[in-house]
Write a protein that holds these residues in place. Sequence first.
Motif, PDB file in Angstrom:
ATOM      1  N   GLY A 101      -0.852  70.549   1.009  1.00 34.79           N
ATOM      2  CA  GLY A 101      -1.750  69.448   1.170  1.00 34.79           C
ATOM      3  C   GLY A 101      -2.859  69.538   0.315  1.00 34.79           C
ATOM      4  O   GLY A 101      -3.786  68.588   0.236  1.00 34.79           O
ATOM      5  N   GLU A 102      -3.193  70.469  -0.772  1.00 35.92           N
ATOM      6  CA  GLU A 102      -4.143  70.517  -1.711  1.00 35.92           C
ATOM      7  C   GLU A 102      -3.999  69.494  -2.880  1.00 35.92           C
ATOM      8  O   GLU A 102      -5.011  68.999  -3.007  1.00 35.92           O
ATOM      9  CB  GLU A 102      -3.943  71.684  -2.400  1.00 35.92           C
ATOM     10  CG  GLU A 102      -4.685  73.110  -1.597  1.00 35.92           C
ATOM     11  CD  GLU A 102      -4.411  74.317  -1.862  1.00 35.92           C
ATOM     12  OE1 GLU A 102      -3.762  74.515  -2.922  1.00 35.92           O
ATOM     13  OE2 GLU A 102      -4.938  75.405  -1.454  1.00 35.92           O
ATOM     14  N   ASP A 103      -2.727  69.167  -3.210  1.00 31.80           N
ATOM     15  CA  ASP A 103      -2.827  67.894  -4.263  1.00 31.80           C
ATOM     16  C   ASP A 103      -3.277  66.636  -3.480  1.00 31.80           C
ATOM     17  O   ASP A 103      -3.957  65.754  -4.107  1.00 31.80           O
ATOM     18  CB  ASP A 103      -1.477  67.624  -4.729  1.00 31.80           C
ATOM     19  CG  ASP A 103      -0.216  67.792  -3.466  1.00 31.80           C
ATOM     20  OD1 ASP A 103      -0.494  68.074  -2.530  1.00 31.80           O
ATOM     21  OD2 ASP A 103       0.938  67.271  -3.901  1.00 31.80           O
ATOM     22  N   PHE A 104      -2.696  66.419  -2.194  1.00 32.95           N
ATOM     23  CA  PHE A 104      -3.428  65.273  -1.531  1.00 32.95           C
ATOM     24  C   PHE A 104      -4.919  65.331  -1.560  1.00 32.95           C
ATOM     25  O   PHE A 104      -5.752  64.258  -1.628  1.00 32.95           O
ATOM     26  CB  PHE A 104      -2.754  65.206  -0.016  1.00 32.95           C
ATOM     27  CG  PHE A 104      -3.016  63.877   0.601  1.00 32.95           C
ATOM     28  CD1 PHE A 104      -2.608  62.756   0.402  1.00 32.95           C
ATOM     29  CD2 PHE A 104      -3.958  64.195   1.798  1.00 32.95           C
ATOM     30  CE1 PHE A 104      -2.989  61.568   0.886  1.00 32.95           C
ATOM     31  CE2 PHE A 104      -4.271  62.893   2.331  1.00 32.95           C
ATOM     32  CZ  PHE A 104      -3.655  61.699   1.916  1.00 32.95           C
ATOM     33  N   ASP A 105      -5.389  66.386  -1.066  1.00 34.19           N
ATOM     34  CA  ASP A 105      -6.986  66.648  -0.919  1.00 34.19           C
ATOM     35  C   ASP A 105      -7.696  66.202  -2.319  1.00 34.19           C
ATOM     36  O   ASP A 105      -8.700  65.469  -2.271  1.00 34.19           O
ATOM     37  CB  ASP A 105      -7.430  68.305  -0.395  1.00 34.19           C
ATOM     38  CG  ASP A 105      -8.804  68.105  -0.339  1.00 34.19           C
ATOM     39  OD1 ASP A 105      -9.509  67.309   0.113  1.00 34.19           O
ATOM     40  OD2 ASP A 105      -9.234  69.317  -0.860  1.00 34.19           O
ATOM     41  N   TRP A 106      -7.090  66.677  -3.576  1.00 26.85           N
ATOM     42  CA  TRP A 106      -7.416  66.693  -4.752  1.00 26.85           C
ATOM     43  C   TRP A 106      -7.495  65.126  -4.936  1.00 26.85           C
ATOM     44  O   TRP A 106      -8.672  64.530  -5.396  1.00 26.85           O
ATOM     45  CB  TRP A 106      -6.732  67.386  -5.848  1.00 26.85           C
ATOM     46  CG  TRP A 106      -7.169  67.190  -7.004  1.00 26.85           C
ATOM     47  CD1 TRP A 106      -8.180  68.085  -7.876  1.00 26.85           C
ATOM     48  CD2 TRP A 106      -6.537  66.482  -8.089  1.00 26.85           C
ATOM     49  NE1 TRP A 106      -8.422  67.504  -9.119  1.00 26.85           N
ATOM     50  CE2 TRP A 106      -7.469  66.700  -9.288  1.00 26.85           C
ATOM     51  CE3 TRP A 106      -5.635  65.527  -8.173  1.00 26.85           C
ATOM     52  CZ2 TRP A 106      -7.109  65.909 -10.575  1.00 26.85           C
ATOM     53  CZ3 TRP A 106      -5.608  64.595  -9.210  1.00 26.85           C
ATOM     54  CH2 TRP A 106      -6.380  64.784 -10.472  1.00 26.85           C
ATOM     55  N   GLY A 107      -6.411  64.371  -4.645  1.00 31.35           N
ATOM     56  CA  GLY A 107      -6.397  63.132  -4.970  1.00 31.35           C
ATOM     57  C   GLY A 107      -7.524  62.331  -4.210  1.00 31.35           C
ATOM     58  O   GLY A 107      -8.190  61.224  -4.826  1.00 31.35           O
ATOM     59  N   LEU A 108      -7.836  62.557  -2.836  1.00 32.96           N
ATOM     60  CA  LEU A 108      -9.021  62.228  -2.120  1.00 32.96           C
ATOM     61  C   LEU A 108     -10.245  62.241  -2.883  1.00 32.96           C
ATOM     62  O   LEU A 108     -11.190  61.204  -2.832  1.00 32.96           O
ATOM     63  CB  LEU A 108      -8.905  62.412  -0.744  1.00 32.96           C
ATOM     64  CG  LEU A 108      -7.900  62.145   0.193  1.00 32.96           C
ATOM     65  CD1 LEU A 108      -7.876  62.809   1.493  1.00 32.96           C
ATOM     66  CD2 LEU A 108      -7.833  60.656   0.554  1.00 32.96           C
ATOM     67  N   ARG A 109     -10.441  63.564  -3.401  1.00 30.87           N
ATOM     68  CA  ARG A 109     -11.697  64.044  -3.861  1.00 30.87           C
ATOM     69  C   ARG A 109     -11.958  63.107  -5.160  1.00 30.87           C
ATOM     70  O   ARG A 109     -12.990  62.677  -5.486  1.00 30.87           O
ATOM     71  CB  ARG A 109     -11.824  65.435  -4.277  1.00 30.87           C
ATOM     72  CG  ARG A 109     -12.283  66.069  -2.938  1.00 30.87           C
ATOM     73  CD  ARG A 109     -12.505  67.710  -3.026  1.00 30.87           C
ATOM     74  NE  ARG A 109     -11.115  68.339  -3.185  1.00 30.87           N
ATOM     75  CZ  ARG A 109     -10.811  69.177  -4.456  1.00 30.87           C
ATOM     76  NH1 ARG A 109     -11.699  69.527  -5.159  1.00 30.87           N
ATOM     77  NH2 ARG A 109      -9.563  69.572  -4.683  1.00 30.87           N
ATOM     78  N   VAL A 110     -10.747  62.927  -6.176  1.00 33.44           N
ATOM     79  CA  VAL A 110     -10.886  62.049  -7.276  1.00 33.44           C
ATOM     80  C   VAL A 110     -11.292  60.852  -6.942  1.00 33.44           C
ATOM     81  O   VAL A 110     -12.172  60.213  -7.494  1.00 33.44           O
ATOM     82  CB  VAL A 110      -9.740  62.327  -8.188  1.00 33.44           C
ATOM     83  CG1 VAL A 110      -9.607  61.350  -9.170  1.00 33.44           C
ATOM     84  CG2 VAL A 110      -9.491  63.716  -8.642  1.00 33.44           C
ATOM     85  N   HIS A 111     -10.502  60.346  -5.967  1.00 33.64           N
ATOM     86  CA  HIS A 111     -11.014  58.878  -5.610  1.00 33.64           C
ATOM     87  C   HIS A 111     -12.532  58.786  -5.176  1.00 33.64           C
ATOM     88  O   HIS A 111     -13.165  57.570  -5.331  1.00 33.64           O
ATOM     89  CB  HIS A 111      -9.797  58.191  -4.369  1.00 33.64           C
ATOM     90  CG  HIS A 111     -10.209  56.974  -3.972  1.00 33.64           C
ATOM     91  ND1 HIS A 111      -9.750  55.962  -4.862  1.00 33.64           N
ATOM     92  CD2 HIS A 111     -10.621  56.236  -2.812  1.00 33.64           C
ATOM     93  CE1 HIS A 111     -10.004  54.735  -4.362  1.00 33.64           C
ATOM     94  NE2 HIS A 111     -10.472  54.776  -2.977  1.00 33.64           N
ATOM     95  N   ALA A 112     -12.675  59.528  -4.340  1.00 36.81           N
ATOM     96  CA  ALA A 112     -14.121  59.490  -3.820  1.00 36.81           C
ATOM     97  C   ALA A 112     -15.160  59.652  -4.718  1.00 36.81           C
ATOM     98  O   ALA A 112     -16.234  59.103  -4.955  1.00 36.81           O
ATOM     99  CB  ALA A 112     -14.456  60.548  -2.702  1.00 36.81           C
ATOM    100  N   PRO A 165     -11.096  61.569  10.159  1.00 34.71           N
ATOM    101  CA  PRO A 165     -10.322  60.643  10.390  1.00 34.71           C
ATOM    102  C   PRO A 165     -10.092  59.888   9.114  1.00 34.71           C
ATOM    103  O   PRO A 165      -8.971  59.193   9.202  1.00 34.71           O
ATOM    104  CB  PRO A 165     -11.097  59.337  11.281  1.00 34.71           C
ATOM    105  CG  PRO A 165     -12.252  60.219  11.863  1.00 34.71           C
ATOM    106  CD  PRO A 165     -12.511  61.382  11.074  1.00 34.71           C
ATOM    107  N   ALA A 166     -10.741  59.841   8.109  1.00 30.38           N
ATOM    108  CA  ALA A 166     -10.304  59.214   6.872  1.00 30.38           C
ATOM    109  C   ALA A 166      -9.265  59.567   6.373  1.00 30.38           C
ATOM    110  O   ALA A 166      -8.205  59.138   5.593  1.00 30.38           O
ATOM    111  CB  ALA A 166     -11.494  58.962   5.845  1.00 30.38           C
ATOM    112  N   SER A 167      -9.078  60.948   6.290  1.00 28.20           N
ATOM    113  CA  SER A 167      -7.797  61.534   5.763  1.00 28.20           C
ATOM    114  C   SER A 167      -6.544  61.349   6.668  1.00 28.20           C
ATOM    115  O   SER A 167      -5.428  61.254   6.292  1.00 28.20           O
ATOM    116  CB  SER A 167      -8.102  63.302   5.439  1.00 28.20           C
ATOM    117  OG  SER A 167      -8.084  63.715   6.826  1.00 28.20           O
ATOM    118  N   ALA A 168      -6.992  61.254   7.949  1.00 35.13           N
ATOM    119  CA  ALA A 168      -5.714  60.933   8.958  1.00 35.13           C
ATOM    120  C   ALA A 168      -5.206  59.613   8.698  1.00 35.13           C
ATOM    121  O   ALA A 168      -4.068  59.680   8.868  1.00 35.13           O
ATOM    122  CB  ALA A 168      -6.277  61.262  10.502  1.00 35.13           C
ATOM    123  N   SER A 169      -6.089  58.788   8.437  1.00 35.26           N
ATOM    124  CA  SER A 169      -5.443  57.288   8.251  1.00 35.26           C
ATOM    125  C   SER A 169      -4.884  57.337   6.967  1.00 35.26           C
ATOM    126  O   SER A 169      -3.890  56.596   7.118  1.00 35.26           O
ATOM    127  CB  SER A 169      -6.747  56.300   8.205  1.00 35.26           C
ATOM    128  OG  SER A 169      -7.798  56.591   7.228  1.00 35.26           O
TER     129      SER A 169
END
Length: 111
Positions: free
Chosen positions: A3-14, A58-62
């Motif tokens: 899940g680290e790549d997904f987390d990285w993508g969320l941080r980049v977008h944020a 919840p944001a990551s869950a959605s």
Amino acid sequence: ASGEDFDWGLRVHAKGYRLVYADEALVAHPAACSIRALCRKTARIRDGLRRLRAQRGPASASASEAIKTLVDPGVVCARIMGESRIKTLRQKAGVCAVALFVHYASYWSET
């Protein structure tokens, strides 16, 4: 951890950066060579998403739910059936079965 790549993508977008597709970028992941290995990989990915939900709320869950919706198993199986590199109907059915297993294993584990 998964899940680290997904987390990285969320941080980049944020941070306001835009992710773009790069045809020349290649990522290789070793294939699971048995049902047992596939089950372990599925559990690892599921646990990584749970950890991400616990950390990010919840944001990551959605976001992960949206990904599950986008990866509709019917669409995946239709693509597999049309894939010319998978030669026989038996091979195509096997790949569809694995795709369905991976898709629904994450739902079963969340209940």
